[in-house]
Scaffold this motif. Sequence first.
Motif, PDB file in Angstrom:
ATOM      1  N   ALA A   1       0.834  -1.198   0.000  1.00  0.00           N
ATOM      2  CA  ALA A   1       0.000   0.000   0.000  1.00  0.00           C
ATOM      3  C   ALA A   1       0.870   1.251   0.000  1.00  0.00           C
ATOM      4  O   ALA A   1       1.870   1.326   0.730  1.00  0.00           O
ATOM      5  N   TYR A   2       0.476   2.213  -0.813  1.00  0.00           N
ATOM      6  CA  TYR A   2       1.132   3.522  -0.825  1.00  0.00           C
ATOM      7  C   TYR A   2       0.099   4.567  -0.465  1.00  0.00           C
ATOM      8  O   TYR A   2      -0.969   4.644  -1.085  1.00  0.00           O
ATOM      9  N   ASN A   3       0.399   5.364   0.540  1.00  0.00           N
ATOM     10  CA  ASN A   3      -0.487   6.448   0.957  1.00  0.00           C
ATOM     11  C   ASN A   3       0.227   7.770   0.767  1.00  0.00           C
ATOM     12  O   ASN A   3       1.377   7.924   1.193  1.00  0.00           O
ATOM     13  N   TRP A   4      -0.448   8.717   0.140  1.00  0.00           N
ATOM     14  CA  TRP A   4       0.164  10.016  -0.158  1.00  0.00           C
ATOM     15  C   TRP A   4      -0.769  11.119   0.303  1.00  0.00           C
ATOM     16  O   TRP A   4      -1.995  11.054   0.138  1.00  0.00           O
ATOM     17  N   ARG A   5      -0.168  12.153   0.903  1.00  0.00           N
ATOM     18  CA  ARG A   5      -0.916  13.346   1.290  1.00  0.00           C
ATOM     19  C   ARG A   5      -0.131  14.566   0.847  1.00  0.00           C
ATOM     20  O   ARG A   5       1.065  14.683   1.118  1.00  0.00           O
ATOM     21  N   ASP A   6      -0.813  15.484   0.188  1.00  0.00           N
ATOM     22  CA  ASP A   6      -0.161  16.690  -0.310  1.00  0.00           C
ATOM     23  C   ASP A   6       0.169  17.619   0.857  1.00  0.00           C
ATOM     24  O   ASP A   6      -0.268  17.426   1.991  1.00  0.00           O
ATOM     25  N   ASP A   7       0.939  18.663   0.575  1.00  0.00           N
ATOM     26  CA  ASP A   7       1.294  19.602   1.628  1.00  0.00           C
ATOM     27  C   ASP A   7       0.036  20.285   2.173  1.00  0.00           C
ATOM     28  O   ASP A   7      -0.953  20.476   1.458  1.00  0.00           O
ATOM     29  N   PHE A   8       0.080  20.647   3.459  1.00  0.00           N
ATOM     30  CA  PHE A   8      -1.087  21.261   4.076  1.00  0.00           C
ATOM     31  C   PHE A   8      -0.660  22.167   5.224  1.00  0.00           C
ATOM     32  O   PHE A   8       0.443  22.053   5.771  1.00  0.00           O
ATOM     33  N   LEU A   9      -1.557  23.079   5.572  1.00  0.00           N
ATOM     34  CA  LEU A   9      -1.354  23.971   6.700  1.00  0.00           C
ATOM     35  C   LEU A   9      -1.617  23.186   7.977  1.00  0.00           C
ATOM     36  O   LEU A   9      -2.748  22.776   8.239  1.00  0.00           O
ATOM     37  N   LEU A  10      -0.577  22.973   8.772  1.00  0.00           N
ATOM     38  CA  LEU A  10      -0.735  22.266  10.039  1.00  0.00           C
ATOM     39  C   LEU A  10      -1.284  23.187  11.118  1.00  0.00           C
ATOM     40  O   LEU A  10      -2.143  22.804  11.910  1.00  0.00           O
ATOM     41  N   SER A  11      -0.792  24.418  11.147  1.00  0.00           N
ATOM     42  CA  SER A  11      -1.188  25.354  12.187  1.00  0.00           C
ATOM     43  C   SER A  11      -0.929  26.775  11.708  1.00  0.00           C
ATOM     44  O   SER A  11      -0.025  27.016  10.903  1.00  0.00           O
ATOM     45  N   THR A  12      -1.706  27.710  12.218  1.00  0.00           N
ATOM     46  CA  THR A  12      -1.463  29.124  11.910  1.00  0.00           C
ATOM     47  C   THR A  12      -0.404  29.723  12.827  1.00  0.00           C
ATOM     48  O   THR A  12      -0.113  30.914  12.741  1.00  0.00           O
ATOM     49  N   GLY A  13       0.185  28.919  13.697  1.00  0.00           N
ATOM     50  CA  GLY A  13       1.251  29.372  14.575  1.00  0.00           C
ATOM     51  C   GLY A  13       2.445  28.444  14.526  1.00  0.00           C
ATOM     52  O   GLY A  13       2.396  27.356  13.951  1.00  0.00           O
ATOM     53  N   GLN A  14       3.541  28.885  15.115  1.00  0.00           N
ATOM     54  CA  GLN A  14       4.758  28.102  15.285  1.00  0.00           C
ATOM     55  C   GLN A  14       5.057  28.021  16.777  1.00  0.00           C
ATOM     56  O   GLN A  14       4.518  28.810  17.568  1.00  0.00           O
ATOM     57  N   PRO A  15       5.897  27.083  17.210  1.00  0.00           N
ATOM     58  CA  PRO A  15       6.094  26.896  18.652  1.00  0.00           C
ATOM     59  C   PRO A  15       6.432  28.166  19.413  1.00  0.00           C
ATOM     60  O   PRO A  15       5.981  28.353  20.545  1.00  0.00           O
ATOM     61  N   GLN A  16       7.236  29.064  18.830  1.00  0.00           N
ATOM     62  CA  GLN A  16       7.627  30.285  19.524  1.00  0.00           C
ATOM     63  C   GLN A  16       7.092  31.553  18.859  1.00  0.00           C
ATOM     64  O   GLN A  16       7.549  32.646  19.161  1.00  0.00           O
ATOM     65  N   ASN A  17       6.137  31.380  17.945  1.00  0.00           N
ATOM     66  CA  ASN A  17       5.568  32.560  17.277  1.00  0.00           C
ATOM     67  C   ASN A  17       4.170  32.207  16.786  1.00  0.00           C
ATOM     68  O   ASN A  17       4.002  31.478  15.801  1.00  0.00           O
ATOM     69  N   GLY A  18       3.154  32.738  17.470  1.00  0.00           N
ATOM     70  CA  GLY A  18       1.778  32.421  17.112  1.00  0.00           C
ATOM     71  C   GLY A  18       1.273  33.122  15.880  1.00  0.00           C
ATOM     72  O   GLY A  18       0.142  32.868  15.451  1.00  0.00           O
TER      73      GLY A  18
END
Length: 934
Positions: free
Chosen positions: A851-868
């Motif tokens: 089985a091959y599973n593929w997911r395109d790039d996506f927005l994980l979060s509108t923030g970063q660990p040290q910059n929201g």
Amino acid sequence: MAKFHHHFAVRTMSAAIAAVSCAHVYAQGDNDLLEEVVVTGIRGSLTDAMDIKRDASGVVEAISAEDIGKFPDTNLAESLQRVTGVSIDRSNNEGNQVTVRGFGPAFNMVTMNGRQMPNSTALDSEGVNRSFNFKEIAAESVSGVEVYKSGRANVTSGGIGATINIKTARPFDYDGFTAAGSVKGMMDLSNEEGDDVTPEVSAMISTTFADDMFGLLVSGSYSERDSQSQRVGTEAWNRNYGSADTSAIDLEQNPTGSFWTPYTFGVDVSNHQRTRENAQVVLQFAPVDNVTASLDYVVSNYEENIDMTRTSYWFDSPQSVTDANGTSTQIRNPNDELNFWAWDYHFLTENDSIGLNVEWDVTDTLSLSFDAHDSTSHSQPDGEQSETIANLKNPRFDLGNGAIGLVDIGADINGTDLPTIIYDDSALQDQTGYGAFDKENIATDLYQKRGYEVENNIKQYKIDGQWDNADSGALRTIRFGVESTEYNVDAYRTFTAVFGLNADISGLDLTFNPLGDFGDQLDGPEGLFPYLADYSAAEFIDIIDDQGLFSVDPATINRVEEETVAAYISFDFSTDFNNLPVDINAGLRYEDTDTTGTSVQNGILAMGFVGDDELRPVFDDTPSEQSLEGGYTRFLPNLDVKVELTEDWVARASYSTTLARPEISALFPSTNINTARPGGPFQASQGNPSLLPYESDNLDFSVEWYYAEGSYASAGYFKKYVDNFLGSTIEKREIYDINGDPLRDPSANARPGCPDASNQACQSQAGDPIITWDVGTPGNLDNTEVDGWEFNLQHMFGGSGFGAIANATIVDSDAEYDITSFDQTLALSGLSDSANLIGFYEKHGFQIRLAYNWRDDFLLSTGQPQNGNEPTFTEAYGQWDLNASYDITDNVSVFVEGLNITEETSRQHGRYAEQLLSAEQFGSRYTLGVRANF
């Protein structure tokens, strides 16, 4: 660990929830049952799932187990990702949470046997959410999964993307005595410090007795996994941070001419030890032919311990040169230092559920059922904080111009490859005679203890009824019911951060190890740090505590009480239109929800100037309580129409209104100070219990062609109109201390001896300037549209034993993140295209699936660990998985399973692809085992 296992054994003995999937084929003559053929294996499970899809009135996908205790994948989430429209995120390369049609985990409802399941999380960075963690459930415990993509009046609400129902087995599912079990050995090729082979064991016994009046099922599973992950990255990219040569910026692609510089760069290694235990006991009782009662108890325990170390630096005064999009590519920062971090993660989650179900066939046409359950998920029940963080650094020296570091640091950004790390410690060697990686030049810097203890309890009571029309006519069935749900969350948040430590760590077991083959699966690891620090955060804290330097801030207690009363009615019609069979389901669901949010937290006495880059609140010893209330009433209609165009062709159309409730953290009324640095920024947040749910009006259209046994093709279009999306409203205002006075900034005119966490003179005083805070509060701000296409092909190549599945989902929305905008209030995380390709062979007792599973790039979060305020994108990822088995006898088989067999890596970036946030490698893992059933 021993205490954990003992606690598990005391609570119950069995494990999670064996699986069965049967397709029954009946041959009848003279109205007598002549033969029952039980079809198992890959073809049987796929045919069974296809039949569920075809017979459903709305848009439903399904997965069925191939045999007792044999689900298609070793992880439930990894099986779900094979379903059209479903994609997953991974934790340590293990399937964790699901996204359906572009809607992330928070927008999907997960039930078990129709019951809403609780969830609890411990990570401070994740907050408290409703997202279900599939990694806590063993795949052997599940007999099937149904994915409802369109709303139904009789299905528990809460999912805009989908409602996912996990089905478990009961003893009356089987004919008399049945037993199954498996023993596996897992080999995770990334492992360096744990066991090279870890066990996975599962077993199930089911029987009926007293002339099938009673049934008993006991099942259990236990698994361990030891692994290692390696990562390169930064905690944030910051806009217009430091100084930069921006002459190369192309204003057409970067209209504002802004530039971005990373806070940090570092390399880290994490060693994971994971233990999962699942168990179930089910007792069924059928005193008469028309009454069946089921009592079940389900428990799962999940424990993971992670030791992580990191070598990095922090750009305090970066000077950079940018590329055309504004990304800093040559960064230099003189007179700084290296940092040596250690993390100790400890995650423990205990889930249990006790439920009673009674089904009563009142007459031949009327049936009633009563269902009740009391389910709890408790993270960190041992009271331990989930994260312990320590940091060491190179010392600073006062050479007449204030205290400075003597290590020049920098980085060259190499497109999308890994950065080239630059450091020059020659000045430090001239001053001390030792380099940056010598223990003689290591000083203490900070520690943090943080995390949540969360207890989520759900009490749910349902009465359902079904009336079947025994006479002719278009109306075939009426379904009706009432439901009461009490959803309660208690969250205890602790956060302690102490900067500017000056402790004796001569007794700390600290070594610096060459990186060696670190990152050998990543692009360009040659230019990283030469050494990785290795020490224990827990040992560091013990040393700090022995020297009287350890303290813990008071906890903030948050509670959410959510009570929902629901009622529904739906009608099933079967008729003909122009000689075409038509099935219609029309329903309406009513829901009324009342929400109360309560926070208990200590008051703030003052702000303390405790470090060059931190102000920290000073709390009193008296907690106070604050409560806010909210509520809403909604009507949720649905209409499903299915038309059999021919014997093989089916067309369907659906309309429904669905909702998803806000994240739990967003309902907390407490005010939290998030960031306070000398000179700013000054950022805080407060929740809002009056938030309304997300609401979606959904349209679905599909055409399906069932052209051969086990084979079909389908194409579908969906569109969702979503209202009440949450966003953060920023209000500039003051925050008050326990005396009602505004908090003040003690760093603006620093007094002698400051910063100093222990010096009272470094705390706010009347003459200090008042702080104006950016206070973020969630609100229902916006609406959006999401639409997409789903394509699926499942084909059996006659009697050859070969088969294939190919599916793809294409999703689009007007809520995509605009990287050129700095004030976007709405962006849908998780939105991405996805695809699967599966080939299999099953014949003569041999099975193999690739089985091959593929997911395109996506927005994980509108923030970063040290910059929201800056986004996190996860780049496109594809993974190959393999499993194969051979039936030695009718009852015993051997098997091998391989996950991520090509050792794919993952990468996350910021606003532009060159802004690396994380590049991580996990390796592959294999299991070898034997399975038996009787």
